[in-house]
Design a protein around this motif. Sequence first.
Motif, short mmCIF file in Angstrom:
data_model
loop_
_atom_site.label_atom_id
_atom_site.label_comp_id
_atom_site.label_asym_id
_atom_site.label_seq_id
_atom_site.Cartn_x
_atom_site.Cartn_y
_atom_site.Cartn_z
N LEU A 7 -1.73 13.11 -15.17
CA LEU A 7 -2.55 12.78 -16.33
C LEU A 7 -1.67 12.84 -17.57
CD1 LEU A 7 -5.60 14.97 -15.30
CD2 LEU A 7 -5.41 12.48 -15.13
N LEU A 8 -1.60 11.74 -18.30
CA LEU A 8 -0.69 11.60 -19.43
C LEU A 8 -1.44 11.87 -20.73
CD1 LEU A 8 0.95 8.25 -18.31
CD2 LEU A 8 1.49 10.56 -17.56
N TYR A 9 -1.04 12.91 -21.46
CA TYR A 9 -1.66 13.27 -22.72
C TYR A 9 -0.66 13.08 -23.85
CZ TYR A 9 -5.34 15.55 -20.03
OH TYR A 9 -6.38 15.80 -19.17
N SER A 38 9.42 2.49 -3.86
CA SER A 38 9.60 3.61 -2.94
C SER A 38 8.34 3.92 -2.13
CB SER A 38 10.03 4.86 -3.72
OG SER A 38 8.95 5.36 -4.49
N GLY A 39 7.23 3.26 -2.46
CA GLY A 39 5.98 3.52 -1.76
C GLY A 39 5.24 4.74 -2.28
N THR A 40 5.70 5.30 -3.39
CA THR A 40 5.09 6.50 -3.96
C THR A 40 3.87 6.19 -4.81
OG1 THR A 40 7.27 7.55 -4.00
CG2 THR A 40 5.61 8.54 -5.39
N LEU A 41 3.89 5.05 -5.50
CA LEU A 41 2.82 4.70 -6.44
C LEU A 41 1.57 4.24 -5.69
CD1 LEU A 41 1.99 4.29 -9.41
CD2 LEU A 41 2.83 1.94 -9.20
N VAL A 42 0.45 4.89 -5.96
CA VAL A 42 -0.84 4.49 -5.41
C VAL A 42 -1.58 3.65 -6.45
CG1 VAL A 42 -3.07 5.30 -4.52
CG2 VAL A 42 -0.96 6.53 -3.93
N ALA A 43 -1.59 4.12 -7.70
CA ALA A 43 -2.25 3.41 -8.80
C ALA A 43 -1.75 3.99 -10.11
CB ALA A 43 -3.76 3.55 -8.70
N ASN A 44 -1.86 3.20 -11.17
CA ASN A 44 -1.54 3.70 -12.50
C ASN A 44 -2.20 2.81 -13.54
OD1 ASN A 44 0.49 1.53 -12.05
ND2 ASN A 44 1.22 2.17 -14.07
N GLY A 45 -2.31 3.31 -14.76
CA GLY A 45 -2.85 2.49 -15.82
C GLY A 45 -2.97 3.24 -17.13
N TYR A 81 -1.11 8.25 -13.52
CA TYR A 81 -0.39 7.76 -12.34
C TYR A 81 -0.97 8.52 -11.15
CZ TYR A 81 3.37 5.17 -14.61
OH TYR A 81 4.09 4.23 -15.31
N LEU A 82 -1.25 7.83 -10.08
CA LEU A 82 -1.66 8.46 -8.82
C LEU A 82 -0.50 8.23 -7.85
CD1 LEU A 82 -3.70 9.92 -7.08
CD2 LEU A 82 -4.75 7.71 -6.58
N LEU A 83 0.11 9.31 -7.41
CA LEU A 83 1.31 9.22 -6.58
C LEU A 83 1.08 9.86 -5.22
CD1 LEU A 83 4.07 10.26 -9.17
CD2 LEU A 83 3.16 7.97 -8.70
N ASP A 84 1.72 9.30 -4.23
CA ASP A 84 1.73 9.85 -2.87
C ASP A 84 3.10 10.50 -2.70
OD1 ASP A 84 1.14 10.42 -0.27
OD2 ASP A 84 1.19 8.34 0.42
N CYS A 85 3.15 11.82 -2.78
CA CYS A 85 4.42 12.55 -2.76
C CYS A 85 4.48 13.51 -1.58
CB CYS A 85 4.57 13.37 -4.05
SG CYS A 85 4.62 12.38 -5.54
#
Length: 116
Positions: A7-9, A38-45, A81-85
């Motif tokens: 979560l970006l503040y 890299s396949g890490t990004l699920v979603a962002n905006g 950003y929603l990441l798969d880590c």
Amino acid sequence: MPEFMLLLYAPEVEGAQERERWAALPVWEEITESLRKSGTLVANGPLHPSSSATTVRVRGDETVLTDGPFATTKEMLAGFYLLDCADLDEALRHAARLPTARYGSVEVRPLRRSAP
């Protein structure tokens, strides 16, 4: 692999400070593309300013709508950003790469997939 929400503040700014942030767009695009490849990004905006928000509360049978964010703060939720880590450490490394970490903050939270 677990998913993490970043979560970006950031403080809401105008004028020169806003133009300075937009100047970092190539950095954002580079980071986003590297996460995608890299396949890490699920979603962002990004999000519109907090002034465009509507807060919804239901108390009993009454729905109350309030223009603006839930709380008045110095920093607004600017995007996500929603990441798969693999783990929290990897998510934290990616969070530190984001320009928002330099002038605002990045909150990292694991997603809960089931009830506790």
